[in-house]
Structures are given as structure tokens and as C-alpha cells.
Motif scaffolding. Structure first.
Motif, PDB file in Angstrom:
ATOM      1  N   LYS A 168       3.547  10.567  -6.744  1.00  0.00           N
ATOM      2  CA  LYS A 168       4.535  11.113  -7.678  1.00  0.00           C
ATOM      3  C   LYS A 168       3.897  11.424  -9.023  1.00  0.00           C
ATOM      4  CE  LYS A 168       8.683   9.072  -5.761  1.00  0.00           C
ATOM      5  NZ  LYS A 168       9.758   8.100  -5.953  1.00  0.00           N
ATOM      6  N   GLY A 169       2.948  10.614  -9.452  1.00  0.00           N
ATOM      7  CA  GLY A 169       2.302  10.814 -10.741  1.00  0.00           C
ATOM      8  C   GLY A 169       1.289  11.942 -10.729  1.00  0.00           C
ATOM      9  N   SER A 170       0.851  12.381  -9.551  1.00  0.00           N
ATOM     10  CA  SER A 170      -0.187  13.396  -9.495  1.00  0.00           C
ATOM     11  C   SER A 170       0.351  14.815  -9.471  1.00  0.00           C
ATOM     12  CB  SER A 170      -1.070  13.175  -8.261  1.00  0.00           C
ATOM     13  OG  SER A 170      -0.328  13.408  -7.092  1.00  0.00           O
ATOM     14  N   ILE A 220       3.927   1.619  -1.100  1.00  0.00           N
ATOM     15  CA  ILE A 220       4.561   1.757  -2.415  1.00  0.00           C
ATOM     16  C   ILE A 220       3.564   2.306  -3.426  1.00  0.00           C
ATOM     17  CG2 ILE A 220       5.540   0.448  -4.345  1.00  0.00           C
ATOM     18  CD1 ILE A 220       6.763  -1.423  -2.185  1.00  0.00           C
ATOM     19  N   ASP A 221       2.341   1.797  -3.392  1.00  0.00           N
ATOM     20  CA  ASP A 221       1.305   2.239  -4.318  1.00  0.00           C
ATOM     21  C   ASP A 221       0.946   3.705  -4.082  1.00  0.00           C
ATOM     22  OD1 ASP A 221      -0.493   1.750  -6.441  1.00  0.00           O
ATOM     23  OD2 ASP A 221      -2.132   1.502  -4.998  1.00  0.00           O
ATOM     24  N   ASP A 278       0.832  -1.207   0.000  1.00  0.00           N
ATOM     25  CA  ASP A 278       0.000   0.000   0.000  1.00  0.00           C
ATOM     26  C   ASP A 278       0.864   1.255   0.000  1.00  0.00           C
ATOM     27  OD1 ASP A 278      -2.428  -1.286  -0.085  1.00  0.00           O
ATOM     28  OD2 ASP A 278      -2.768  -1.171   2.082  1.00  0.00           O
ATOM     29  N   GLU A 303       2.881   6.013  -2.715  1.00  0.00           N
ATOM     30  CA  GLU A 303       4.024   6.827  -3.131  1.00  0.00           C
ATOM     31  C   GLU A 303       4.052   6.983  -4.647  1.00  0.00           C
ATOM     32  OE1 GLU A 303       8.859   6.520  -3.097  1.00  0.00           O
ATOM     33  OE2 GLU A 303       7.750   5.636  -1.426  1.00  0.00           O
ATOM     34  N   ARG A 304       3.802   5.884  -5.360  1.00  0.00           N
ATOM     35  CA  ARG A 304       3.807   5.920  -6.832  1.00  0.00           C
ATOM     36  C   ARG A 304       2.689   6.820  -7.345  1.00  0.00           C
ATOM     37  NH1 ARG A 304       3.507   0.479  -8.386  1.00  0.00           N
ATOM     38  NH2 ARG A 304       1.272   0.649  -8.085  1.00  0.00           N
ATOM     39  N   ALA A 305       1.509   6.715  -6.754  1.00  0.00           N
ATOM     40  CA  ALA A 305       0.378   7.537  -7.173  1.00  0.00           C
ATOM     41  C   ALA A 305       0.631   9.004  -6.875  1.00  0.00           C
ATOM     42  CB  ALA A 305      -0.898   7.075  -6.484  1.00  0.00           C
ATOM     43  N   CYS A 342      12.074  15.511  -9.774  1.00  0.00           N
ATOM     44  CA  CYS A 342      12.212  14.332  -8.907  1.00  0.00           C
ATOM     45  C   CYS A 342      12.019  14.664  -7.429  1.00  0.00           C
ATOM     46  CB  CYS A 342      13.589  13.704  -9.106  1.00  0.00           C
ATOM     47  SG  CYS A 342      13.782  12.980 -10.740  1.00  0.00           S
TER      48      CYS A 342
END
Length: 81
Positions: free
Chosen positions: A46-48, A39-40, A37, A42-44, A54
Motif C-alpha cells: 500500500k505504501g509503494s 500483513i507486512d 508476513d 500488504e502494508r508495504a 484506498c
């Protein structure tokens, strides 16, 4: 369905989240779901960020001005009527 489960198991092994013990046995940490969760999320996150580098800081002047506008409320203050 069984093929999808096997594929997911292999993906978790490849990512290093699960260890293979042999004879079809796997070992996963107790907090595997929380780790995935995090990781998900954090990934979401960064994409938003539009036009972010970076470090997550805004890189274009237009994006900076949009960010400052969104920080200010666009509704009248209570009791101003």
C-alpha cells in the motif's frame, strides 16, 4: 533484550494475534509467522503506490501517464538490428 521480548509479546497480544492463558503462558496460532508476513507485505504494498487512493487506483493524470510508460518496453525488440 528481555525487555524487548516482553514488549513484543505485549504488542502481539494487543493486536489480537496471541492470547494470554495466564501464569505467563501465551497461545499463538501455528501460522502466526505467515499471518504477520502477509500483513507486512500488504502494508508495504500500500505504501509503494504513488498517488494511489484506498482502492489502489492511480489518482493523478501524471501518475497514470507514468504507469502507462513503464508498461511499455524501452529497449529494441530482438532481431531489429
Amino acid at each position: 533484550m528481555k525487555a524487548a521480548q516482553e514488549k513484543r509479546k505485549q504488542a502481539l497480544v494487543n493486536m489480537g494475534h496471541v492470547k494470554v492463558l495466564g501464569e505467563g503462558q501465551l497461545r499463538a496460532p501455528r501460522d502466526l509467522i505467515q499471518r504477520l508476513d502477509a500483513i507486512d507485505i500488504e502494508r508495504a504494498g500500500k505504501g509503494s503506490l504513488p498517488n494511489a487512493d484506498c482502492n489502489g487506483s492511480l489518482s493523478s493524470p501524471a501518475a497514470t501517464s507514468l504507469a502507462s510508460l513503464s508498461a511499455q518496453p524501452s529497449y529494441p525488440a530482438a532481431g531489429s538490428r
